[in-house]
Motif scaffolding. Structure first.
Motif, mmCIF file in Angstrom:
data_model
loop_
_atom_site.group_PDB
_atom_site.id
_atom_site.type_symbol
_atom_site.label_atom_id
_atom_site.label_comp_id
_atom_site.label_asym_id
_atom_site.label_seq_id
_atom_site.Cartn_x
_atom_site.Cartn_y
_atom_site.Cartn_z
ATOM 1 N N TYR A 14 37.720 6.289 78.913
ATOM 2 C CA TYR A 14 37.844 4.943 79.421
ATOM 3 C C TYR A 14 39.327 4.770 80.281
ATOM 4 C CZ TYR A 14 41.286 4.090 75.670
ATOM 5 O OH TYR A 14 42.193 3.982 74.825
ATOM 6 N N ASP A 15 39.672 4.164 80.992
ATOM 7 C CA ASP A 15 40.841 3.997 81.841
ATOM 8 C C ASP A 15 41.594 3.209 81.236
ATOM 9 O OD1 ASP A 15 42.567 3.798 83.781
ATOM 10 O OD2 ASP A 15 41.285 2.942 85.282
ATOM 11 N N SER A 16 42.661 3.329 80.518
ATOM 12 C CA SER A 16 43.885 2.677 79.955
ATOM 13 C C SER A 16 44.682 1.563 80.900
ATOM 14 C CB SER A 16 44.627 3.073 78.807
ATOM 15 O OG SER A 16 45.330 4.137 79.600
ATOM 16 N N ALA A 17 44.412 2.128 82.164
ATOM 17 C CA ALA A 17 45.302 1.358 83.085
ATOM 18 C C ALA A 17 44.476 0.252 83.745
ATOM 19 C CB ALA A 17 45.686 2.315 84.416
ATOM 20 N N CYS A 18 43.301 0.101 83.452
ATOM 21 C CA CYS A 18 42.189 -0.977 83.787
ATOM 22 C C CYS A 18 42.461 -2.318 82.701
ATOM 23 C CB CYS A 18 40.923 -0.671 84.022
ATOM 24 S SG CYS A 18 39.827 -1.595 84.161
ATOM 25 N N LEU A 20 40.348 -4.707 82.351
ATOM 26 C CA LEU A 20 39.066 -4.785 81.928
ATOM 27 C C LEU A 20 38.601 -3.700 80.638
ATOM 28 C CD1 LEU A 20 37.260 -5.695 85.084
ATOM 29 C CD2 LEU A 20 37.994 -7.394 83.491
ATOM 30 N N CYS A 21 39.073 -2.618 81.313
ATOM 31 C CA CYS A 21 38.403 -1.397 80.213
ATOM 32 C C CYS A 21 39.308 -1.807 78.917
ATOM 33 C CB CYS A 21 38.856 -0.067 81.026
ATOM 34 S SG CYS A 21 37.830 0.443 82.175
ATOM 35 N N ARG A 22 40.503 -1.986 78.938
ATOM 36 C CA ARG A 22 41.314 -2.071 77.551
ATOM 37 C C ARG A 22 40.805 -3.221 76.879
ATOM 38 N NH1 ARG A 22 45.826 -1.783 81.281
ATOM 39 N NH2 ARG A 22 46.113 -4.106 81.239
ATOM 40 N N ARG A 23 40.482 -4.320 77.718
ATOM 41 C CA ARG A 23 39.663 -5.711 76.522
ATOM 42 C C ARG A 23 38.480 -5.097 76.054
ATOM 43 N NH1 ARG A 23 42.330 -9.125 80.732
ATOM 44 N NH2 ARG A 23 43.679 -10.531 79.641
ATOM 45 N N GLU A 24 37.486 -4.268 76.881
ATOM 46 C CA GLU A 24 36.387 -3.886 76.657
ATOM 47 C C GLU A 24 36.453 -2.867 75.388
ATOM 48 O OE1 GLU A 24 32.200 -2.545 78.555
ATOM 49 O OE2 GLU A 24 34.119 -1.693 79.367
ATOM 50 N N ILE A 25 37.170 -1.807 75.413
ATOM 51 C CA ILE A 25 37.452 -0.994 74.479
ATOM 52 C C ILE A 25 38.009 -1.510 73.288
ATOM 53 C CG2 ILE A 25 38.688 1.294 73.882
ATOM 54 C CD1 ILE A 25 36.394 1.545 75.619
ATOM 55 N N ALA A 26 38.926 -2.469 73.247
ATOM 56 C CA ALA A 26 39.330 -3.214 72.100
ATOM 57 C C ALA A 26 38.298 -3.749 71.473
ATOM 58 C CB ALA A 26 40.532 -4.106 72.494
ATOM 59 N N LEU A 27 37.327 -4.412 72.024
ATOM 60 C CA LEU A 27 36.329 -4.969 71.470
ATOM 61 C C LEU A 27 35.283 -3.976 70.886
ATOM 62 C CD1 LEU A 27 34.305 -7.462 70.837
ATOM 63 C CD2 LEU A 27 33.274 -7.295 73.223
ATOM 64 N N MET A 28 35.028 -3.018 71.406
ATOM 65 C CA MET A 28 34.063 -2.030 70.970
ATOM 66 C C MET A 28 34.739 -1.310 69.637
ATOM 67 S SD MET A 28 31.546 -2.114 72.732
ATOM 68 C CE MET A 28 31.003 -3.179 73.795
ATOM 69 N N ARG A 29 36.052 -1.157 69.685
ATOM 70 C CA ARG A 29 36.672 -0.633 68.270
ATOM 71 C C ARG A 29 36.652 -1.427 67.348
ATOM 72 N NH1 ARG A 29 40.699 3.554 69.609
ATOM 73 N NH2 ARG A 29 41.089 3.678 71.788
ATOM 74 N N ARG A 30 36.713 -2.838 67.486
ATOM 75 C CA ARG A 30 36.488 -3.820 66.174
ATOM 76 C C ARG A 30 35.185 -3.901 66.089
ATOM 77 N NH1 ARG A 30 39.767 -6.599 69.806
ATOM 78 N NH2 ARG A 30 37.961 -8.141 70.318
ATOM 79 N N LEU A 31 34.410 -3.708 66.796
ATOM 80 C CA LEU A 31 32.794 -3.721 66.476
ATOM 81 C C LEU A 31 32.434 -2.448 65.863
ATOM 82 C CD1 LEU A 31 31.193 -5.292 69.559
ATOM 83 C CD2 LEU A 31 31.558 -6.517 67.274
ATOM 84 N N ASP A 32 32.891 -1.119 66.028
ATOM 85 C CA ASP A 32 32.753 0.067 65.600
ATOM 86 C C ASP A 32 33.283 0.148 64.041
ATOM 87 O OD1 ASP A 32 31.799 2.682 65.476
ATOM 88 O OD2 ASP A 32 33.624 3.273 66.195
ATOM 89 N N ARG A 33 32.656 -0.352 63.256
ATOM 90 C CA ARG A 33 33.251 -0.540 61.837
ATOM 91 C C ARG A 33 32.920 0.695 61.291
ATOM 92 N NH1 ARG A 33 31.681 -6.664 60.542
ATOM 93 N NH2 ARG A 33 33.567 -7.546 61.979
ATOM 94 N N ARG A 34 31.891 1.614 61.463
ATOM 95 C CA ARG A 34 31.581 2.861 60.756
ATOM 96 C C ARG A 34 32.336 3.887 61.299
ATOM 97 N NH1 ARG A 34 25.516 3.154 61.146
ATOM 98 N NH2 ARG A 34 25.919 2.479 63.370
ATOM 99 N N GLY A 35 33.251 3.556 62.523
ATOM 100 C CA GLY A 35 33.914 4.787 63.314
ATOM 101 C C GLY A 35 33.028 5.760 63.746
ATOM 102 N N ARG A 36 32.042 5.422 64.406
ATOM 103 C CA ARG A 36 31.136 6.393 64.956
ATOM 104 C C ARG A 36 31.310 6.651 66.574
ATOM 105 N NH1 ARG A 36 27.056 8.930 62.702
ATOM 106 N NH2 ARG A 36 25.517 8.363 64.006
ATOM 107 N N ILE A 37 32.101 5.997 67.225
ATOM 108 C CA ILE A 37 32.589 5.989 68.252
ATOM 109 C C ILE A 37 34.033 6.759 68.343
ATOM 110 C CG2 ILE A 37 32.682 5.068 70.592
ATOM 111 C CD1 ILE A 37 30.931 2.854 69.632
#
Length: 126
Positions: A14-18, A20-37
């Motif tokens: 992902y692009d941390s300079a974007c 939108l990407c930062r927000r999206e990745i933050a959401l996916m990290r929160r949802l990835d409770r099993r650490g699969r990503i």
């Protein structure tokens, strides 16, 4: 006997300079409770599985050793998140994936304006 963490099933670049990407990745990290990503920031990555400009233009994810992009990359992510897994599994059907890809292409046309709006909301210079 010690429990070892399972390796990530999906790697996402992902692009941390974007904003939108930062927000999206933050959401996916929160949802990835099993650490699969595993999330890899293209801004600090020393290697990329494809040309950096290509990687920045679309979302990319590696699943089962295969590099996926666009809607297929999102579907790979969704399959790892229980809440989104049904949508990710549905995307294995070619017609569903084609529909999702069409929606993703529409999003890509809007993305520059959305990025600008997100930057203004963050208070960052344009």
């Amino acid at each position: 006997m010690s429990a070892r963490a399972a390796p990530a099933a999906v790697t996402v670049w992902y692009d941390s300079a974007c904003p939108l990407c930062r927000r999206e990745i933050a959401l996916m990290r929160r949802l990835d409770r099993r650490g699969r990503i595993a999330f890899v920031d293209l801004g600090t990555a020393t290697t990329c599985p494809a040309d950096r400009a290509t990687m920045l233009a679309r979302l990319h994810a590696r699943e089962d050793g295969e590099l996926r992009s666009g809607a297929a990359a999102f579907a790979a992510i969704w399959r790892q998140i229980p809440l989104l897994r049904p949508l990710g599994l549905a995307a294995r059907h070619p017609r569903v994936l084609a529909l999702l890809e069409r929606a993703y292409l529409g999003f890509l046309r809007l993305r520059p304006r959305l990025q600008s709006l997100a930057r203004r909301l963050e208070g960052a210079p344009r």
